[in-house]
Scaffold this motif. Structure first.
Motif, PDB file in Angstrom:
ATOM      1  N   GLU A  87      59.183  42.057  25.961  1.00  0.00           N
ATOM      2  CA  GLU A  87      58.221  40.985  25.711  1.00  0.00           C
ATOM      3  C   GLU A  87      57.283  40.724  26.878  1.00  0.00           C
ATOM      4  N   ASP A  88      57.490  41.398  27.999  1.00  0.00           N
ATOM      5  CA  ASP A  88      56.557  41.299  29.122  1.00  0.00           C
ATOM      6  C   ASP A  88      55.380  42.251  28.959  1.00  0.00           C
ATOM      7  N   THR A  89      55.422  43.080  27.935  1.00  0.00           N
ATOM      8  CA  THR A  89      54.327  44.014  27.700  1.00  0.00           C
ATOM      9  C   THR A  89      53.030  43.265  27.431  1.00  0.00           C
ATOM     10  N   ALA A  90      52.003  43.584  28.221  1.00  0.00           N
ATOM     11  CA  ALA A  90      50.722  42.895  28.114  1.00  0.00           C
ATOM     12  C   ALA A  90      49.751  43.493  29.120  1.00  0.00           C
ATOM     13  N   VAL A  91      48.518  43.073  29.007  1.00  0.00           N
ATOM     14  CA  VAL A  91      47.554  43.326  30.078  1.00  0.00           C
ATOM     15  C   VAL A  91      47.638  42.142  31.034  1.00  0.00           C
ATOM     16  N   TYR A  92      47.803  42.435  32.300  1.00  0.00           N
ATOM     17  CA  TYR A  92      47.950  41.400  33.325  1.00  0.00           C
ATOM     18  C   TYR A  92      46.646  41.254  34.093  1.00  0.00           C
ATOM     19  N   TYR A  93      46.219  40.013  34.221  1.00  0.00           N
ATOM     20  CA  TYR A  93      44.962  39.691  34.892  1.00  0.00           C
ATOM     21  C   TYR A  93      45.210  38.831  36.125  1.00  0.00           C
ATOM     22  N   CYS A  94      44.471  39.128  37.150  1.00  0.00           N
ATOM     23  CA  CYS A  94      44.458  38.309  38.355  1.00  0.00           C
ATOM     24  C   CYS A  94      43.246  37.387  38.274  1.00  0.00           C
ATOM     25  N   ALA A  95      43.402  36.163  38.764  1.00  0.00           N
ATOM     26  CA  ALA A  95      42.305  35.204  38.713  1.00  0.00           C
ATOM     27  C   ALA A  95      42.263  34.378  39.993  1.00  0.00           C
ATOM     28  N   ALA A  96      41.054  33.978  40.362  1.00  0.00           N
ATOM     29  CA  ALA A  96      40.851  33.142  41.544  1.00  0.00           C
ATOM     30  C   ALA A  96      40.069  31.897  41.163  1.00  0.00           C
ATOM     31  N   ALA A  97      40.498  30.777  41.701  1.00  0.00           N
ATOM     32  CA  ALA A  97      39.786  29.525  41.494  1.00  0.00           C
ATOM     33  C   ALA A  97      38.713  29.368  42.576  1.00  0.00           C
ATOM     34  N   VAL A 113      50.684  46.675  31.487  1.00  0.00           N
ATOM     35  CA  VAL A 113      52.125  46.796  31.729  1.00  0.00           C
ATOM     36  C   VAL A 113      52.799  47.003  30.384  1.00  0.00           C
ATOM     37  N   THR A 114      53.529  48.100  30.283  1.00  0.00           N
ATOM     38  CA  THR A 114      54.235  48.419  29.043  1.00  0.00           C
ATOM     39  C   THR A 114      55.715  48.592  29.344  1.00  0.00           C
ATOM     40  N   GLN A 165      29.143  38.772  45.393  1.00  0.00           N
ATOM     41  CA  GLN A 165      29.827  38.506  44.136  1.00  0.00           C
ATOM     42  C   GLN A 165      31.312  38.796  44.303  1.00  0.00           C
ATOM     43  N   VAL A 166      32.134  37.842  43.890  1.00  0.00           N
ATOM     44  CA  VAL A 166      33.577  37.993  44.033  1.00  0.00           C
ATOM     45  C   VAL A 166      34.076  39.080  43.087  1.00  0.00           C
ATOM     46  N   GLN A 167      34.918  39.943  43.624  1.00  0.00           N
ATOM     47  CA  GLN A 167      35.547  40.973  42.801  1.00  0.00           C
ATOM     48  C   GLN A 167      37.047  40.916  42.987  1.00  0.00           C
ATOM     49  N   LEU A 168      37.752  41.056  41.886  1.00  0.00           N
ATOM     50  CA  LEU A 168      39.204  41.131  41.885  1.00  0.00           C
ATOM     51  C   LEU A 168      39.598  42.457  41.247  1.00  0.00           C
ATOM     52  N   VAL A 169      40.417  43.219  41.943  1.00  0.00           N
ATOM     53  CA  VAL A 169      40.821  44.515  41.423  1.00  0.00           C
ATOM     54  C   VAL A 169      42.340  44.573  41.383  1.00  0.00           C
ATOM     55  N   GLU A 170      42.867  44.699  40.175  1.00  0.00           N
ATOM     56  CA  GLU A 170      44.313  44.792  39.995  1.00  0.00           C
ATOM     57  C   GLU A 170      44.760  46.255  39.985  1.00  0.00           C
ATOM     58  N   SER A 171      45.985  46.453  40.391  1.00  0.00           N
ATOM     59  CA  SER A 171      46.596  47.781  40.326  1.00  0.00           C
ATOM     60  C   SER A 171      48.106  47.610  40.229  1.00  0.00           C
ATOM     61  N   GLY A 172      48.782  48.699  39.923  1.00  0.00           N
ATOM     62  CA  GLY A 172      50.240  48.673  39.906  1.00  0.00           C
ATOM     63  C   GLY A 172      50.863  48.627  38.532  1.00  0.00           C
ATOM     64  N   GLY A 173      50.043  48.526  37.508  1.00  0.00           N
ATOM     65  CA  GLY A 173      50.599  48.525  36.161  1.00  0.00           C
ATOM     66  C   GLY A 173      51.130  49.903  35.787  1.00  0.00           C
ATOM     67  N   GLY A 174      51.803  49.949  34.654  1.00  0.00           N
ATOM     68  CA  GLY A 174      52.346  51.220  34.195  1.00  0.00           C
ATOM     69  C   GLY A 174      53.355  51.016  33.096  1.00  0.00           C
ATOM     70  N   SER A 175      54.102  52.072  32.829  1.00  0.00           N
ATOM     71  CA  SER A 175      55.123  52.037  31.787  1.00  0.00           C
ATOM     72  C   SER A 175      56.492  52.155  32.414  1.00  0.00           C
ATOM     73  N   MET A 211      45.313  31.096  43.355  1.00  0.00           N
ATOM     74  CA  MET A 211      45.324  32.408  42.720  1.00  0.00           C
ATOM     75  C   MET A 211      46.347  32.406  41.590  1.00  0.00           C
ATOM     76  N   GLY A 212      46.022  33.100  40.526  1.00  0.00           N
ATOM     77  CA  GLY A 212      46.941  33.129  39.397  1.00  0.00           C
ATOM     78  C   GLY A 212      47.030  34.492  38.757  1.00  0.00           C
ATOM     79  N   TRP A 213      48.151  34.719  38.115  1.00  0.00           N
ATOM     80  CA  TRP A 213      48.345  35.886  37.256  1.00  0.00           C
ATOM     81  C   TRP A 213      48.498  35.382  35.819  1.00  0.00           C
ATOM     82  N   PHE A 214      47.753  36.003  34.944  1.00  0.00           N
ATOM     83  CA  PHE A 214      47.831  35.698  33.519  1.00  0.00           C
ATOM     84  C   PHE A 214      48.098  36.995  32.775  1.00  0.00           C
ATOM     85  N   ARG A 215      48.508  36.888  31.532  1.00  0.00           N
ATOM     86  CA  ARG A 215      48.720  38.091  30.733  1.00  0.00           C
ATOM     87  C   ARG A 215      48.303  37.842  29.285  1.00  0.00           C
ATOM     88  N   GLN A 216      47.966  38.923  28.641  1.00  0.00           N
ATOM     89  CA  GLN A 216      47.583  38.836  27.247  1.00  0.00           C
ATOM     90  C   GLN A 216      48.166  40.022  26.485  1.00  0.00           C
TER      91      GLN A 216
END
Length: 126
Positions: free
Chosen positions: A89-99, A122-123, A1-11, A34-39
């Motif tokens: 305005e860049d404050t968000a949760v950032y997600y990594c995604a793979a096609a 990311v805050t 099963q594919v797993q993607l683990v993000e790190s490096g966020g912070g304030s 590969m993509g980065w998205f944010r919400q």
């Protein structure tokens, strides 16, 4: 099963920098778009940056062009998002995604990705 683990966020304060990392297992980053998205709170998930699997072409949403850089390290099976000159305005949760492997996709379309990380916060404060 594919797993993607993000790190490096912070304030950080506005104008600062962060580098996000996304490590993928069970699939190679060189074979997938590969993509980065944010919400942000109360907003829909939006595309930030992406890299194609074959040519390694890079794409960015207009609001981050010149400030963010996506890259990948095939030896570490990791995709990065270097974020400079951060704004509140860049404050968000950032997600990594793979096609899916070796598939041509619309880089900015979240529906074309079938594997997602859990996200990293990311805050950016003023």
């Amino acid at each position: 099963q594919v797993q993607l683990v993000e790190s490096g966020g912070g304030s950080v304060q506005a104008g600062g920098s962060l580098r996000l990392s996304c490590v993928m297992s069970e699939r190679t980053v060189s074979s997938c778009a590969m993509g980065w998205f944010r919400q942000a709170p109360g907003k829909e998930r939006e595309f930030v940056a992406g890299i194609s699997w074959r040519a390694g072409s890079k794409y960015y949403t207009d609001s981050v062009k010149g400030r963010f850089t996506i890259s990948r390290d095939n030896t570490k099976n990791t995709v990065y998002l270097q974020m400079n000159s951060l704004k509140t305005e860049d404050t968000a949760v950032y997600y990594c995604a793979a096609a899916p492997p070796r598939r041509t996709v619309v880089i900015g379309n979240p529906g074309d990705y079938n594997s997602w990380g859990r996200g990293t916060q990311v805050t950016v404060s003023s």
